[in-house]
Design an enzyme around this catalytic site. Structure first.
Site, mmCIF file in Angstrom:
data_model
loop_
_atom_site.group_PDB
_atom_site.id
_atom_site.type_symbol
_atom_site.label_atom_id
_atom_site.label_comp_id
_atom_site.label_asym_id
_atom_site.label_seq_id
_atom_site.Cartn_x
_atom_site.Cartn_y
_atom_site.Cartn_z
ATOM 1 N N CYS A 230 2.193 59.965 -0.310
ATOM 2 C CA CYS A 230 2.626 58.570 -0.257
ATOM 3 C C CYS A 230 3.791 58.408 0.715
ATOM 4 O O CYS A 230 4.701 59.236 0.749
ATOM 5 C CB CYS A 230 3.075 58.101 -1.641
ATOM 6 S SG CYS A 230 1.890 58.423 -2.975
ATOM 7 N N LYS B 63 3.964 58.198 6.871
ATOM 8 C CA LYS B 63 4.226 59.198 5.850
ATOM 9 C C LYS B 63 5.600 59.821 5.996
ATOM 10 O O LYS B 63 6.310 60.016 5.005
ATOM 11 C CB LYS B 63 3.143 60.293 5.916
ATOM 12 C CG LYS B 63 3.368 61.464 4.967
ATOM 13 C CD LYS B 63 3.338 61.020 3.511
ATOM 14 C CE LYS B 63 4.026 61.988 2.590
ATOM 15 N NZ LYS B 63 5.475 61.972 2.640
ATOM 16 N N HIS C 199 8.094 53.605 6.620
ATOM 17 C CA HIS C 199 7.261 52.401 6.615
ATOM 18 C C HIS C 199 8.073 51.164 6.231
ATOM 19 O O HIS C 199 7.917 50.622 5.132
ATOM 20 C CB HIS C 199 6.093 52.600 5.659
ATOM 21 C CG HIS C 199 5.096 51.492 5.652
ATOM 22 N ND1 HIS C 199 4.878 50.656 6.737
ATOM 23 C CD2 HIS C 199 4.244 51.043 4.666
ATOM 24 C CE1 HIS C 199 3.946 49.777 6.434
ATOM 25 N NE2 HIS C 199 3.555 49.977 5.189
ATOM 26 N N CYS D 117 1.508 44.804 6.227
ATOM 27 C CA CYS D 117 1.942 45.996 6.957
ATOM 28 C C CYS D 117 1.544 45.962 8.430
ATOM 29 O O CYS D 117 2.038 46.763 9.218
ATOM 30 C CB CYS D 117 1.355 47.241 6.311
ATOM 31 S SG CYS D 117 1.472 47.257 4.512
#
Length: 390
Positions: free
Chosen positions: A206, A329, A333, A83
């Protein structure tokens, strides 16, 4: 050694883009980032972050996208650090400029994640964790971060409501971001009562899996003066750690983030991030990750993050706004694009183009990316043109 400046930054919309490919998404980001007077022939180097979710073009993914946008013959390196991939790509671009090897470098990232099945996506996400003892044992990233959240709430007797406050804040910011994947608001109660994904994390704690791309042009001081907008990269820090959560000494901190921040602060002359920063984009793949980032980055002391989230200090109108973009969030992502996307938000805030999210005359901001559950981290400190030292 030359200072490094971001002279242009932009991104595609983050979300589900079934009609786009990784090449077309990267083109959208490249065109959004390119200053009006950019000469592509003057780009010396490129670094592109991507995990390669779904297995598409893992080899030579960097040249595949840079050739597509017309950077013919420009050396391009693919960067993979989960990430934190394009956060590290940006670091490589800064290093190339500061070393004198290049005067104008493209740093970016891209990921397509929504066209794979849920099982396939879990596999590709899982490879960023410890493979033998975590992924192959059935552990998901939601499960790993749930362990961190449970440990944190127990160690500091913190309420789960703090996680929900993070989610509500970031959704409020994302609702003001036209490029956000989840551009809608949610309340603290919505987050508290949502379905549990991995206890104590609910659905609203998540981040989504997203498609998207982001890019930034990094220039030396001599070249940067020819562009209208300039944001100085005042400091960079990076660190690695054990990939598996079970291998580390703590579940309630990410030591790589702390080390990366210390290095970036030292280079940028940040004595106290609580007063020397005007905003920060931090890695919040799960709400607990944002709380840990507050403490790892020195925004508050150990065990104080929950209070910081609950009292509104990190809201858009708070003392230190965190994740003005909506964060992972709400903004989304797309793994390989996330770090570069954080730099886009910093560039927009420091050049006054953040729209409804725009802060009042920010001078210094931070971007923080984490790979996996903490196996890698990178921190950049950015300064607006005209700030002392810029």
């Amino acid at each position: 050694m030359s200072d490094a400046y971001i002279v242009g930054a932009g991104q595609s919309a983050f979300g589900s883009s079934p009609e786009e490919t990784y090449r077309t998404l990267f083109r959208e980001a490249y065109e959004a980032a390119a200053p009006a007077d950019l000469d592509p022939d003057e780009v010396d180097e490129a670094f592109v972050g991507t995990l390669g979710v779904g297995g598409r073009q893992i080899g030579l993914a960097g040249p595949a996208v840079t050739e597509h946008v017309g950077l013919h013959g420009v050396p391009c390196t693919r960067v993979e650090n989960a990430c934190a991939a394009s956060g590290y790509a940006l670091r490589q671009a800064v290093m190339a400029v500061e070393s004198g090897m290049a005067d104008l470098v493209l740093a970016g990232g891209v990921e397509v994640m929504t066209d794979a099945s849920a099982d396939a996506t879990k596999y590709w996400l899982g490879v960023s964790g410890e493979t033998e003892w975590e992924r192959m044992a059935g552990t998901t990233f939601a499960g790993v971060y749930a362990q961190m959240a449970d440990a944190y709430l127990r160690e500091y007797d913190a309420p789960r409501r703090a996680l929900s406050a993070v989610a509500a804040k970031n959704h409020a910011n994302g609702a003001r971001n036209p490029k956000a994947h989840l551009g809608f608001e949610c309340s603290v109660e919505d987050a508290e009562t949502a379905d549990v994904v991995a206890d104590p994390l609910t659905l609203y704690h998540c981040c989504p899996t997203s498609d998207g791309a982001a890019a930034a042009f990094v220039a030396s001081e001599s070249v940067a003066t020819s562009f209208d907008d300039r944001v100085r990269v005042a400091g960079v820090g990076a660190a690695s750690d054990r990939v598996g959560l079970f291998q580390r000494d703590t579940y309630t901190a990410i030591p790589a983030s702390e080390s990366a921040a210390a290095a970036a602060y030292d280079r940028a002359g940040v004595a106290d991030p609580r007063t020397d920063l005007d905003f920060a984009e931090v890695h919040d793949c799960f709400a607990i990750a944002e709380l840990l980032a507050y403490e790892d980055l020195g925004v508050c002391g150990r065990g104080e993050a929950a209070d910081l989230a609950l009292d509104g200090a990190t809201a858009l109108d708070g003392d230190l706004p965190i994740n003005t973009s909506g964060g992972l969030k709400a903004k989304g992502h797309p793994i390989g694009a996330t770090g570069a996307g954080q730099a886009v938000e910093a560039f927009d805030q420091l050049t006054g183009r953040a729209g409804e999210r725009q802060l009042d005359d920010p001078e210094r901001g931070l971007a923080h990316s984490v790979g996996g559950s903490g196996g890698a981290a990178v921190v950049h400190v950015f300064e607006a043109e005209g700030v002392t030292g810029a």
